[in-house]
Design a protein around this motif. Structure first.
Motif, PDB file in Angstrom:
ATOM      1  N   SER A 215       0.820  -1.367  -0.170  1.00 29.41           N
ATOM      2  CA  SER A 215      -0.091   0.132   0.005  1.00 29.41           C
ATOM      3  C   SER A 215       0.941   1.306   0.009  1.00 29.41           C
ATOM      4  O   SER A 215       0.466   2.185  -0.704  1.00 29.41           O
ATOM      5  N   ARG A 216       2.026   1.404   0.774  1.00 31.07           N
ATOM      6  CA  ARG A 216       2.812   2.475   0.881  1.00 31.07           C
ATOM      7  C   ARG A 216       3.658   2.577  -0.583  1.00 31.07           C
ATOM      8  O   ARG A 216       3.775   3.549  -1.154  1.00 31.07           O
ATOM      9  N   LEU A 218       2.321   1.532  -3.573  1.00 33.75           N
ATOM     10  CA  LEU A 218       1.347   2.237  -4.530  1.00 33.75           C
ATOM     11  C   LEU A 218       1.255   3.861  -4.160  1.00 33.75           C
ATOM     12  O   LEU A 218       1.345   4.503  -5.359  1.00 33.75           O
ATOM     13  N   LEU A 219       1.245   4.244  -3.098  1.00 34.54           N
ATOM     14  CA  LEU A 219       1.137   5.535  -2.628  1.00 34.54           C
ATOM     15  C   LEU A 219       2.151   6.363  -3.210  1.00 34.54           C
ATOM     16  O   LEU A 219       2.412   7.521  -3.959  1.00 34.54           O
ATOM     17  N   LEU A 220       3.510   5.848  -2.675  1.00 40.29           N
ATOM     18  CA  LEU A 220       4.768   6.645  -3.239  1.00 40.29           C
ATOM     19  C   LEU A 220       5.037   6.558  -4.532  1.00 40.29           C
ATOM     20  O   LEU A 220       5.485   7.587  -5.189  1.00 40.29           O
ATOM     21  N   GLY A 222       2.728   6.647  -6.935  1.00 33.19           N
ATOM     22  CA  GLY A 222       2.072   7.554  -7.769  1.00 33.19           C
ATOM     23  C   GLY A 222       2.413   9.164  -7.525  1.00 33.19           C
ATOM     24  O   GLY A 222       2.606   9.977  -8.223  1.00 33.19           O
ATOM     25  N   ALA A 223       2.968   9.180  -6.058  1.00 26.76           N
ATOM     26  CA  ALA A 223       3.432  10.643  -5.754  1.00 26.76           C
ATOM     27  C   ALA A 223       4.996  10.793  -6.491  1.00 26.76           C
ATOM     28  O   ALA A 223       4.977  11.990  -7.046  1.00 26.76           O
ATOM     29  N   TYR A 243       7.654  14.652   1.289  1.00 33.36           N
ATOM     30  CA  TYR A 243       6.534  13.937   1.424  1.00 33.36           C
ATOM     31  C   TYR A 243       6.129  12.801   2.435  1.00 33.36           C
ATOM     32  O   TYR A 243       5.362  12.803   2.824  1.00 33.36           O
ATOM     33  N   GLN A 247       3.829  11.981   5.820  1.00 36.19           N
ATOM     34  CA  GLN A 247       2.837  10.857   5.870  1.00 36.19           C
ATOM     35  C   GLN A 247       2.822  10.316   7.565  1.00 36.19           C
ATOM     36  O   GLN A 247       1.702   9.973   7.715  1.00 36.19           O
ATOM     37  N   TRP A 249       4.268   8.050   9.078  1.00 40.06           N
ATOM     38  CA  TRP A 249       3.928   6.563   9.048  1.00 40.06           C
ATOM     39  C   TRP A 249       4.900   5.928  10.277  1.00 40.06           C
ATOM     40  O   TRP A 249       6.243   6.517  10.375  1.00 40.06           O
TER      41      TRP A 249
END
Length: 380
Positions: A215-216, A218-220, A222-223, A243, A247, A249
């Motif tokens: 999940s991380r 995929l998010l990273l 895209g960013a 960025y 987050q 995290w």
């Protein structure tokens, strides 16, 4: 004349009706594939199997036991909403009562509605209801929820595609998630900037592995894909670091290496955020050289600075960037793993490096329980 006018009016009304019907079918199709349509059709189809099974059980109880009602209940749990499931369960309960009345007390023979049959059907019903409630709670479309992970995997794969390079250049990458899973904590984003003259590629290793880091990742990805090419090369890792810090995290760090390659001159620069060094093959000497840049991990502290290392890819030269899963294991340190990787890569010098990325992972770290990624860039 009046007949012609009436005929034209009828034709106009008929065309309008067809247009409305076509729009209605289109909306229904869209709702169906989005999972927003009513599930009454699915409920009716599954519910019709209940009296059919009950009738078969009464006629041939040895071949169709009362516990066969668990089959439509299981199908309903996978397809229907919780509210519709309750109606299906009510129909199943009525079928069990009817079977018990028709077959008689269970003590008179094994082919009866026994307490065990009731427990099996009840257990499957509760399992199906839990699945349906979980699906409804997370907002997954009831009809296409099982395809969401497949779509997610394909989006990650598309984001990792390398851009087409001009003649004389070849680049390829390979990803191998831990444990044979479909999701990886390693990813690559790449683009061509400066009118296509410069190739920028970023290889990132997110903390964790497999599904834990997916999940991380995929998010990273895209960013990072949005940042890459939108900022000057030396500003990318700083923006990526900021960025990650935002987050908050618990396990939010990552390593990354940023390649900036001039496709006309062959000059390049590597900027690293705590990542392993790259290795370059010099075709003139046949030797490999480590290219190590300096920089802290992403997501550790604000204001980090990243200093690059420069080099040049000449005809026949090869540059490889990789993550630690490819060269480090519990019984092998990074230095030994890099030596083995370069030794295996020497086998491709004579035949060329096209198709080498996947085969190198197979040769060096086939059964390693960690995410592995390899990016190969060569000048023909």
């Amino acid at each position: 004349m009046a007949k012609d006018v009436a005929r034209e009016g009828l034709g106009l009304r008929w065309s309008r009706w067809l247009h409305r019907a076509r729009l209605g079918v289109r909306r229904s199709a869209v709702d169906y594939f989005r999972g927003d349509a009513s599930d009454w059709a699915g409920l009716a189809a599954v519910a019709l199997t209940i009296p059919a099974l009950a009738w078969t059980t009464v006629l041939m109880p040895e071949w169709c036991p009362p516990s066969a009602l668990a089959l439509p209940i299981l199908a309903g749990g996978l397809l229907l909403r919780p509210a519709s499931l309750l109606l299906l369960y009510a129909a199943s309960a009525v079928a069990l009562v009817a079977e018990s009345a028709a077959l008689g007390p269970y003590r008179e023979g094994p082919a009866r509605v026994t307490p065990g049959s009731v427990l099996v059907v009840t257990a499957v019903a509760l399992t199906g209801l839990i699945i349906a409630q979980f699906r409804a709670r997370v907002g997954v479309p009831w009809r296409r929820g099982h395809t969401m992970l497949f779509d997610l995997r394909e989006r990650i794969r598309v984001q990792s595609r390398l851009p087409r390079l001009p003649g004389g250049w070849h680049a390829e990458m390979a990803l191998r998630p831990a444990g044979g899973q479909s999701f990886s904590g390693d990813f690559v984003v790449a683009t061509r900037t400066s009118g296509g003259r410069v190739l920028e590629a970023v290889l990132t290793d997110v903390s964790g592995k497999g599904m834990d880091a997916a999940s991380r990742s995929l998010l990273l990805s895209g960013a990072f894909g949005g940042l890459l090419g939108s900022l000057p090369p030396h500003a990318f890792l700083g923006a990526a670091n900021g960025y990650l810090l935002r987050q908050n995290w618990e396990e939010g760090f990552a390593t990354s290496v940023h390649l900036v390659l001039d496709l006309e001159s062959g000059d390049y620069e590597l900027l690293s955020a705590g990542h392993l060094p790259g290795v370059q093959l010099h075709a003139g000497t046949g030797r490999w050289e480590e290219k190590s840049a300096e920089g802290p991990l992403l997501g550790v502290y604000d204001g980090a600075e990243f200093h690059g290392v420069k080099g040049t890819l000449r005809s026949g030269d090869v540059l490889m960037l990789f993550t630690d899963g490819l060269v480090e294991t519990s019984d092998r340190d990074i230095t030994e793993g890099m030596d083995r990787l370069m030794g295996e890569a020497d086998r491709f010098v004579a035949t060329g490096f096209r198709g080498s990325a996947w085969r190198l992972i197979e040769a060096v770290a086939k059964d390693v329980n960690d995410d592995r990624a390899l990016l190969v860039v060569c000048r023909d």
